[in-house]
Enzyme design. Structure first.
Site, PDB file in Angstrom:
ATOM      1  N   ASP A   1      11.513   8.061   2.064  1.00 23.17           N
ATOM      2  CA  ASP A   1      12.944   7.876   2.299  1.00 23.17           C
ATOM      3  C   ASP A   1      13.711   7.729   0.986  1.00 23.17           C
ATOM      4  O   ASP A   1      13.128   7.655  -0.096  1.00 23.17           O
ATOM      5  CB  ASP A   1      13.176   6.633   3.150  1.00 23.17           C
ATOM      6  CG  ASP A   1      12.462   6.718   4.490  1.00 23.17           C
ATOM      7  OD1 ASP A   1      12.410   7.822   5.053  1.00 23.17           O
ATOM      8  OD2 ASP A   1      11.952   5.687   4.959  1.00 23.17           O
TER       9      ASP A   1
ATOM     10  N   TYR B   1       0.398   2.607   1.281  1.00 24.51           N
ATOM     11  CA  TYR B   1       1.705   2.201   0.756  1.00 24.51           C
ATOM     12  C   TYR B   1       1.609   0.790   0.188  1.00 24.51           C
ATOM     13  O   TYR B   1       0.798  -0.021   0.636  1.00 24.51           O
ATOM     14  CB  TYR B   1       2.770   2.205   1.869  1.00 24.51           C
ATOM     15  CG  TYR B   1       3.240   3.569   2.292  1.00 24.51           C
ATOM     16  CD1 TYR B   1       4.353   4.157   1.695  1.00 24.51           C
ATOM     17  CD2 TYR B   1       2.583   4.268   3.305  1.00 24.51           C
ATOM     18  CE1 TYR B   1       4.792   5.414   2.088  1.00 24.51           C
ATOM     19  CE2 TYR B   1       3.022   5.525   3.707  1.00 24.51           C
ATOM     20  CZ  TYR B   1       4.128   6.087   3.090  1.00 24.51           C
ATOM     21  OH  TYR B   1       4.561   7.330   3.482  1.00 24.51           O
TER      22      TYR B   1
END
Length: 442
Positions: free
Chosen positions: A136, A216
């Site tokens: 994002d 992540y």
């Protein structure tokens, strides 16, 4: 006397020739200078430079030859190769990784420009391009992976493709050593984006579907968070669950299955100095993730760590029978999030020591710049804090304010399970089918 006459004659002849050639040289020199400066007065230009010579009468300025046109690149002299690139980037100033028609400020757009500039790709639309993940806006990556067909120096070898009509064998020069892909791309990429390594891959390799594990990391200060509550609650996400209440549902993407398997979820300090400024990292590994999934999970954990919610709320929201629709709550900032690792089977990354040293030098510069900024901000904070008598009036939770969008710090908090909910997945699917259904004929 005759020798003296001869010498004088030769001196006069030499001087005449020198003046002639010198005048011709000066005309060409100042004519070229006129064109560069845009001046129309050759005499004025000569005087301006302190050179008082006159241009010979009747001599016209020599026209400067036009620039040679770039010779068209002959793609038929090169084969192609299906390769994967491992890419790192600081995404703070970019509007996401994936390219967008309405926005050019993406990491992928810069990569496409670099690939075309160094003539590795003729047309990205026909290069069989795939990406591992769509990070994002603001999100960074240490190990994003892309795969595509690129130009190759080789005539044959692993993943080398010989296009129809190829004349690679006619090309002069080296045909046994591959192009320095990493060096070529890093020379033209912005400083926030770097190619780390490359690897030849099979023709059916997909950076998205061939990935077997993604990891992540999310960085945050300890602040006033109850770390033990965070660590215990994070374990509730491990395993295979329906995460529809921990993501953004976008049916236009074609995703209707929201079951994902979280392999591990840990929260550990990044250093041993205990203080409210101590940094922590949440590390989440899984095969695949939904849109905004990591940021929504971290948002719930922060509410639990701030002791605004009980960890049982995770159990309730993972049970889609009891909680078929997501309560309305905000996700955390994408700035501290990084795609840390992507794993593939059978991929051997090619690395070059010179490229590694160049990358380290580059990262040292990046680190120095940002550590100086961080130190200056900390000094400003210490200076301001020294002037505050009652420090308890400044809650530590304010450190998390830039990360949390769910509620106002210090304001009244509304528990998650008492909030309005979004539409259920079934209702959204029904509404979508009604929109796509053809109109009834009367």
């Amino acid at each position: 006397f005759s020798h003296l006459q001869t010498a004088c004659f030769m001196l006069w002849k030499f001087t005449s020739l020198f003046r002639c050639y010198g005048r011709s040289f000066r005309v060409r020199y100042y004519s070229a200078a006129m064109k560069r400066s845009g001046s129309s007065d050759c005499h004025a230009l000569a005087n301006k430079r302190g050179r008082m010579e006159e241009v010979a009468e009747g001599e016209q300025p020599t026209e400067k030859k036009g620039k040679k046109r770039n010779k068209a690149f002959d793609w038929s002299l090169y084969n192609r190769r299906h390769v994967a690139f491992k890419v790192s980037y600081l995404g703070w100033d970019y509007h996401g990784f994936a390219s967008q028609e309405s926005n050019e400020k993406t990491v992928e757009a810069r990569l496409f420009e670099a690939l075309e500039k160094v003539k590795l790709v003729e047309d990205i639309k026909t290069a069989k391009y795939t990406r591992c993940g769509r990070t994002d806006a603001g999100v960074s990556a240490l190990s994003q992976v892309i795969a595509l067909h690129v130009r190759s120096n080789l005539l044959e070898g692993p993943s080398v493709i010989v296009p129809e009509g190829s004349r690679a064998h006619e090309r002069k020069g080296d045909k046994e050593v591959e192009l320095p892909y990493v060096r070529m791309l890093n020379a033209v990429l912005p400083s926030e984006i770097r190619v780390l390594s490359w690897a030849p891959v099979e023709a059916n390799f997909s950076a998205r579907f061939s990935c077997i594990q993604r990891t992540y990391k999310y960085f945050f200060p300890r602040s006033s968070l109850n770390i033990q509550r965070l660590q215990d609650a994070a374990l509730k996400f491990v395993g295979e669950h329906d995460f529809r209440n921990f993501c953004k549902i976008n049916l236009s993407s074609g995703v209707t299955n929201f079951r994902r398997n979280i392999l591990s979820f840990t929260i550990e300090p990044t250093d041993e100095v205990e203080s409210p400024f101590q940094m922590y990292e949440a590390t989440i590994s899984g095969q695949a993730f939904l849109w905004h999934q990591v940021r929504y999970m971290i948002a719930i954990l922060f509410l639990i760590g701030m002791e605004l919610e009980d960890a049982k709320v995770i159990d309730h929201m993972l049970d889609v029978e009891k909680c078929p629709a997501k309560p309305q709550y905000g996700l955390v900032s994408g700035i501290p999030l990084i795609l840390f690792d992507c794993k593939f089977e059978g991929v051997r990354w090619e690395k070059n020591e010179q490229d590694e040293k160049s990358l380290l030098t580059h990262l040292q510069g990046q680190w120095t710049e940002r550590m100086i900024q961080s130190t200056m901000i900390r000094k400003m904070f210490d200076s301001c804090e020294a002037n505050v008598v009652n420090k308890s009036d400044i809650p530590l939770q304010l450190q998390l304010k830039p990360l949390i969008s769910d509620h106002k710090m210090g304001g009244a908090y509304k528990p998650l399970l008492t909030r309005p909910t979004s539409d259920t997945l079934e209702k959204k699917l029904e509404r979508k089918s009604q929109k796509s259904a053809p109109p009834l004929l009367e």
